[in-house]
Design a protein around this motif. Structure first.
Motif, PDB file in Angstrom:
ATOM      1  N   PHE A  33      -4.781   1.542   7.407  1.00 59.69           N
ATOM      2  CA  PHE A  33      -5.439   0.577   6.521  1.00 59.69           C
ATOM      3  C   PHE A  33      -5.812   1.233   5.188  1.00 59.69           C
ATOM      4  O   PHE A  33      -5.742   0.610   4.133  1.00 59.69           O
ATOM      5  CB  PHE A  33      -6.680  -0.024   7.185  1.00 59.69           C
ATOM      6  CG  PHE A  33      -6.364  -1.168   8.097  1.00 59.69           C
ATOM      7  CD1 PHE A  33      -5.861  -2.354   7.587  1.00 59.69           C
ATOM      8  CD2 PHE A  33      -6.568  -1.064   9.453  1.00 59.69           C
ATOM      9  CE1 PHE A  33      -5.557  -3.420   8.423  1.00 59.69           C
ATOM     10  CE2 PHE A  33      -6.271  -2.122  10.304  1.00 59.69           C
ATOM     11  CZ  PHE A  33      -5.763  -3.298   9.788  1.00 59.69           C
ATOM     12  N   GLY A  34      -6.204   2.494   5.228  1.00 62.79           N
ATOM     13  CA  GLY A  34      -6.502   3.212   3.995  1.00 62.79           C
ATOM     14  C   GLY A  34      -5.270   3.351   3.112  1.00 62.79           C
ATOM     15  O   GLY A  34      -5.332   3.152   1.897  1.00 62.79           O
ATOM     16  N   LEU A  40      -1.966  -1.275  -2.271  1.00 61.26           N
ATOM     17  CA  LEU A  40      -2.374  -2.530  -2.920  1.00 61.26           C
ATOM     18  C   LEU A  40      -3.123  -2.250  -4.222  1.00 61.26           C
ATOM     19  O   LEU A  40      -2.942  -2.949  -5.214  1.00 61.26           O
ATOM     20  CB  LEU A  40      -3.231  -3.368  -1.975  1.00 61.26           C
ATOM     21  CG  LEU A  40      -2.504  -3.943  -0.761  1.00 61.26           C
ATOM     22  CD1 LEU A  40      -3.509  -4.636   0.170  1.00 61.26           C
ATOM     23  CD2 LEU A  40      -1.407  -4.885  -1.193  1.00 61.26           C
ATOM     24  N   GLY A  41      -3.965  -1.234  -4.208  1.00 65.56           N
ATOM     25  CA  GLY A  41      -4.695  -0.876  -5.429  1.00 65.56           C
ATOM     26  C   GLY A  41      -3.785  -0.402  -6.531  1.00 65.56           C
ATOM     27  O   GLY A  41      -4.013  -0.665  -7.713  1.00 65.56           O
ATOM     28  N   GLN A  42      -2.719   0.285  -6.154  1.00 61.88           N
ATOM     29  CA  GLN A  42      -1.761   0.763  -7.161  1.00 61.88           C
ATOM     30  C   GLN A  42      -0.940  -0.403  -7.710  1.00 61.88           C
ATOM     31  O   GLN A  42      -0.602  -0.432  -8.886  1.00 61.88           O
ATOM     32  CB  GLN A  42      -0.828   1.799  -6.539  1.00 61.88           C
ATOM     33  CG  GLN A  42       0.160   2.378  -7.521  1.00 61.88           C
ATOM     34  CD  GLN A  42       1.081   3.394  -6.891  1.00 61.88           C
ATOM     35  OE1 GLN A  42       1.140   3.533  -5.674  1.00 61.88           O
ATOM     36  NE2 GLN A  42       1.809   4.102  -7.708  1.00 61.88           N
ATOM     37  N   ALA A  43      -0.630  -1.370  -6.861  1.00 64.25           N
ATOM     38  CA  ALA A  43       0.206  -2.503  -7.289  1.00 64.25           C
ATOM     39  C   ALA A  43      -0.593  -3.562  -8.047  1.00 64.25           C
ATOM     40  O   ALA A  43      -0.012  -4.336  -8.808  1.00 64.25           O
ATOM     41  CB  ALA A  43       0.883  -3.139  -6.079  1.00 64.25           C
ATOM     42  N   ALA A  44      -1.903  -3.621  -7.854  1.00 68.45           N
ATOM     43  CA  ALA A  44      -2.721  -4.679  -8.454  1.00 68.45           C
ATOM     44  C   ALA A  44      -2.632  -4.716  -9.993  1.00 68.45           C
ATOM     45  O   ALA A  44      -2.433  -5.801 -10.550  1.00 68.45           O
ATOM     46  CB  ALA A  44      -4.166  -4.547  -7.991  1.00 68.45           C
ATOM     47  N   PRO A  45      -2.788  -3.603 -10.685  1.00 70.38           N
ATOM     48  CA  PRO A  45      -2.715  -3.687 -12.162  1.00 70.38           C
ATOM     49  C   PRO A  45      -1.360  -4.198 -12.666  1.00 70.38           C
ATOM     50  O   PRO A  45      -1.297  -4.895 -13.660  1.00 70.38           O
ATOM     51  CB  PRO A  45      -2.961  -2.249 -12.628  1.00 70.38           C
ATOM     52  CG  PRO A  45      -3.674  -1.600 -11.499  1.00 70.38           C
ATOM     53  CD  PRO A  45      -3.165  -2.261 -10.257  1.00 70.38           C
TER      54      PRO A  45
END
Length: 48
Positions: A33-34, A40-45
């Motif tokens: 999950f980490g 997901l955090g890298q893809a969000a921007p």
């Protein structure tokens, strides 16, 4: 190229853990999950 370096760093860390016989600091589901959260955090921007 960044994914290749990240993969190689992960493999190197895994080999080091195995060589030193150190247990993973997080249970496998928590670790997965980490990793998902990091991806997901890298893809969000880029998505915004």
């Amino acid at each position: 190229m960044a994914y290749t370096r990240a993969l190689l760093a992960g493999v190197l860390a895994g080999l080091l853990y195995a060589a030193l016989r150190v247990r993973s600091p997080a249970p496998p589901p928590v670790a997965l999950f980490g990793l998902l959260g990091m991806l997901l955090g890298q893809a969000a921007p880029e998505a915004l």
